[in-house]
Enzyme design. Sequence first.
Site, PDB file in Angstrom:
ATOM      1  N   ASP A 167       4.465   2.889   6.264  1.00  0.00           N
ATOM      2  CA  ASP A 167       3.655   2.403   7.293  1.00  0.00           C
ATOM      3  C   ASP A 167       4.766   1.934   8.282  1.00  0.00           C
ATOM      4  O   ASP A 167       5.710   1.102   7.936  1.00  0.00           O
ATOM      5  CB  ASP A 167       2.505   1.529   7.165  1.00  0.00           C
ATOM      6  CG  ASP A 167       2.997   0.085   7.092  1.00  0.00           C
ATOM      7  OD1 ASP A 167       3.940   0.011   6.291  1.00  0.00           O
ATOM      8  OD2 ASP A 167       2.702  -0.856   7.680  1.00  0.00           O
ATOM      9  N   LYS A 222      17.223   3.146   0.234  1.00  0.00           N
ATOM     10  CA  LYS A 222      18.243   3.095   1.327  1.00  0.00           C
ATOM     11  C   LYS A 222      19.311   2.324   0.531  1.00  0.00           C
ATOM     12  O   LYS A 222      19.641   1.067   0.448  1.00  0.00           O
ATOM     13  CB  LYS A 222      17.651   2.237   2.544  1.00  0.00           C
ATOM     14  CG  LYS A 222      16.723   2.796   3.092  1.00  0.00           C
ATOM     15  CD  LYS A 222      16.251   1.880   4.353  1.00  0.00           C
ATOM     16  CE  LYS A 222      14.808   2.118   4.854  1.00  0.00           C
ATOM     17  NZ  LYS A 222      14.329   1.082   5.912  1.00  0.00           N
ATOM     18  N   ASP A 254      14.712  -1.412  -0.165  1.00  0.00           N
ATOM     19  CA  ASP A 254      15.421  -1.418   0.927  1.00  0.00           C
ATOM     20  C   ASP A 254      16.575  -2.419   0.613  1.00  0.00           C
ATOM     21  O   ASP A 254      17.571  -2.065   0.116  1.00  0.00           O
ATOM     22  CB  ASP A 254      14.545  -1.606   2.147  1.00  0.00           C
ATOM     23  CG  ASP A 254      15.431  -2.021   3.484  1.00  0.00           C
ATOM     24  OD1 ASP A 254      16.588  -1.726   3.514  1.00  0.00           O
ATOM     25  OD2 ASP A 254      14.769  -2.181   4.578  1.00  0.00           O
ATOM     26  N   ARG A 305       0.464   5.823   7.503  1.00  0.00           N
ATOM     27  CA  ARG A 305       0.437   6.002   6.086  1.00  0.00           C
ATOM     28  C   ARG A 305       0.029   7.302   5.850  1.00  0.00           C
ATOM     29  O   ARG A 305       0.195   7.866   4.687  1.00  0.00           O
ATOM     30  CB  ARG A 305      -0.532   5.021   5.387  1.00  0.00           C
ATOM     31  CG  ARG A 305       0.292   3.495   5.615  1.00  0.00           C
ATOM     32  CD  ARG A 305      -0.416   2.684   4.729  1.00  0.00           C
ATOM     33  NE  ARG A 305      -0.288   1.289   5.020  1.00  0.00           N
ATOM     34  CZ  ARG A 305       0.916   0.574   4.524  1.00  0.00           C
ATOM     35  NH1 ARG A 305       1.632   1.133   3.623  1.00  0.00           N
ATOM     36  NH2 ARG A 305       0.698  -0.769   4.755  1.00  0.00           N
ATOM     37  N   GLU A 352       7.207   2.346  -6.875  1.00  0.00           N
ATOM     38  CA  GLU A 352       7.464   1.731  -5.506  1.00  0.00           C
ATOM     39  C   GLU A 352       7.965   2.956  -4.551  1.00  0.00           C
ATOM     40  O   GLU A 352       8.326   3.968  -4.954  1.00  0.00           O
ATOM     41  CB  GLU A 352       8.792   0.563  -5.529  1.00  0.00           C
ATOM     42  CG  GLU A 352       9.263   0.013  -4.391  1.00  0.00           C
ATOM     43  CD  GLU A 352       8.420  -1.084  -3.798  1.00  0.00           C
ATOM     44  OE1 GLU A 352       7.126  -0.548  -3.384  1.00  0.00           O
ATOM     45  OE2 GLU A 352       8.732  -2.155  -3.389  1.00  0.00           O
ATOM     46  N   ASP A 353       7.584   2.649  -3.188  1.00  0.00           N
ATOM     47  CA  ASP A 353       7.493   3.653  -2.194  1.00  0.00           C
ATOM     48  C   ASP A 353       9.158   3.557  -2.060  1.00  0.00           C
ATOM     49  O   ASP A 353       9.767   4.782  -1.950  1.00  0.00           O
ATOM     50  CB  ASP A 353       6.781   3.393  -1.062  1.00  0.00           C
ATOM     51  CG  ASP A 353       6.669   1.898  -0.553  1.00  0.00           C
ATOM     52  OD1 ASP A 353       7.683   1.231  -1.015  1.00  0.00           O
ATOM     53  OD2 ASP A 353       6.143   1.752   0.412  1.00  0.00           O
ATOM     54  N   PHE A 396      14.429   3.774   9.531  1.00  0.00           N
ATOM     55  CA  PHE A 396      13.260   3.290   9.097  1.00  0.00           C
ATOM     56  C   PHE A 396      12.030   4.247   9.232  1.00  0.00           C
ATOM     57  O   PHE A 396      12.030   5.130   9.954  1.00  0.00           O
ATOM     58  CB  PHE A 396      12.489   2.135  10.370  1.00  0.00           C
ATOM     59  CG  PHE A 396      11.207   1.512   9.707  1.00  0.00           C
ATOM     60  CD1 PHE A 396      11.404   0.280   8.984  1.00  0.00           C
ATOM     61  CD2 PHE A 396       9.955   1.908   9.863  1.00  0.00           C
ATOM     62  CE1 PHE A 396      10.253  -0.369   8.612  1.00  0.00           C
ATOM     63  CE2 PHE A 396       8.998   1.140   9.610  1.00  0.00           C
ATOM     64  CZ  PHE A 396       9.040   0.042   8.787  1.00  0.00           C
ATOM     65  N   LYS A 413       0.957  -1.331  -0.085  1.00  0.00           N
ATOM     66  CA  LYS A 413       0.119  -0.109   0.226  1.00  0.00           C
ATOM     67  C   LYS A 413       1.005   1.354  -0.090  1.00  0.00           C
ATOM     68  O   LYS A 413       0.365   2.362  -0.161  1.00  0.00           O
ATOM     69  CB  LYS A 413      -1.018   0.186   1.370  1.00  0.00           C
ATOM     70  CG  LYS A 413      -1.738  -1.048   1.408  1.00  0.00           C
ATOM     71  CD  LYS A 413      -2.593  -1.142   2.710  1.00  0.00           C
ATOM     72  CE  LYS A 413      -3.228  -2.517   3.099  1.00  0.00           C
ATOM     73  NZ  LYS A 413      -3.806  -2.293   4.605  1.00  0.00           N
ATOM     74  N   GLY A 414       2.165   1.219   0.177  1.00  0.00           N
ATOM     75  CA  GLY A 414       3.199   2.201   0.471  1.00  0.00           C
ATOM     76  C   GLY A 414       3.168   3.266  -0.703  1.00  0.00           C
ATOM     77  O   GLY A 414       3.156   4.507  -0.395  1.00  0.00           O
TER      78      GLY A 414
HETATM   79  P1  IMP Z   1      12.886  -4.628   0.307  1.00  0.00           P
HETATM   80  O1  IMP Z   1      12.144  -5.721  -0.250  1.00  0.00           O
HETATM   81  O2  IMP Z   1      13.874  -5.051   1.396  1.00  0.00           O
HETATM   82  O3  IMP Z   1      13.654  -3.754  -0.636  1.00  0.00           O
HETATM   83  O4  IMP Z   1      11.642  -3.829   0.709  1.00  0.00           O
HETATM   84  C1  IMP Z   1      10.602  -2.962   0.012  1.00  0.00           C
HETATM   85  C2  IMP Z   1       9.408  -2.699   0.950  1.00  0.00           C
HETATM   86  O5  IMP Z   1       9.720  -2.686   2.209  1.00  0.00           O
HETATM   87  C3  IMP Z   1       8.886  -1.544   0.497  1.00  0.00           C
HETATM   88  O6  IMP Z   1       7.888  -1.506  -0.334  1.00  0.00           O
HETATM   89  C4  IMP Z   1       8.183  -1.044   1.874  1.00  0.00           C
HETATM   90  O7  IMP Z   1       6.742  -1.498   1.843  1.00  0.00           O
HETATM   91  C5  IMP Z   1       8.869  -1.973   2.949  1.00  0.00           C
HETATM   92  N1  IMP Z   1      10.034  -0.882   3.469  1.00  0.00           N
HETATM   93  C6  IMP Z   1      11.211  -0.913   3.507  1.00  0.00           C
HETATM   94  N2  IMP Z   1      11.784  -0.315   4.200  1.00  0.00           N
HETATM   95  C7  IMP Z   1      11.028   0.808   4.806  1.00  0.00           C
HETATM   96  C8  IMP Z   1      10.802   1.996   5.644  1.00  0.00           C
HETATM   97  O8  IMP Z   1      11.710   2.399   6.114  1.00  0.00           O
HETATM   98  N3  IMP Z   1       9.539   2.176   5.956  1.00  0.00           N
HETATM   99  C9  IMP Z   1       8.341   1.486   5.699  1.00  0.00           C
HETATM  100  N4  IMP Z   1       8.221   0.405   4.916  1.00  0.00           N
HETATM  101  C10 IMP Z   1       9.605   0.101   4.546  1.00  0.00           C
END
Ligand code: IMP
Length: 154
Positions: free
Chosen positions: A137, A109, A81, A143, A77-78, A130, A21-22
């Site tokens: 969220d 990040k 990470d 959110r 994508e929001d 974070f 939902k981000g």
């Molecule tokens: P990844 O697969 O580790 O790259 O994570 C991506 C997803 O993790 C994003 O679409 C977010 O939903 C969530 N996410 C990663 N970092 C954060 C954060 O700092 N705050 C909130 N959601 C996060």
Amino acid sequence: MALKIDEELGGEPVVLIGVLKGSIHFLSDLGRAMKSDAEIDFLQTSSYHGGKSSSGVVQIRKDLDINIEGLNVIIVEDIVDTGVTLSHLRELLSTRKPKSLKVVALLSKEGCRKVHPFVEYIGFEIPNEFVVGYGLDYAERYRNLPYIAILREE
Ligand code: IMP
């Protein structure tokens, strides 16, 4: 970003795929700033399970409604990470034979990657904190904040 994306689309239509939902506010603002003819669809993954670090396993909770074969597609994508979610999504959607497949992420990040999916458009590089707000969220909270903030432990 909207200008750059429009320019690179060169007048061709596009499908913006919001990762729920981000990405809701970002997709909404980006889409409205673009001049290209854009369809909008959503998919939902899950790897955080309400916590602050990725489980590393990406599940599709909600798939697309439309068939993207032969279409220009941009995943919206929001935040990137570990990169696990995006690399999984890129792989999944490329099997559906879109004409082109790109990714736009509001935040990145950079020091945190486990895998390195290609992200064509990045809004802001941020430190390893974070963050919540503007769609992001923690356990479904925050959110609706109209800004992005670091979540403190207290
Ligand atoms: P990844 O697969 O580790 O790259 O994570 C991506 C997803 O993790 C994003 O679409 C977010 O939903 C969530 N996410 C990663 N970092 C954060 C954060 O700092 N705050 C909130 N959601 C996060």
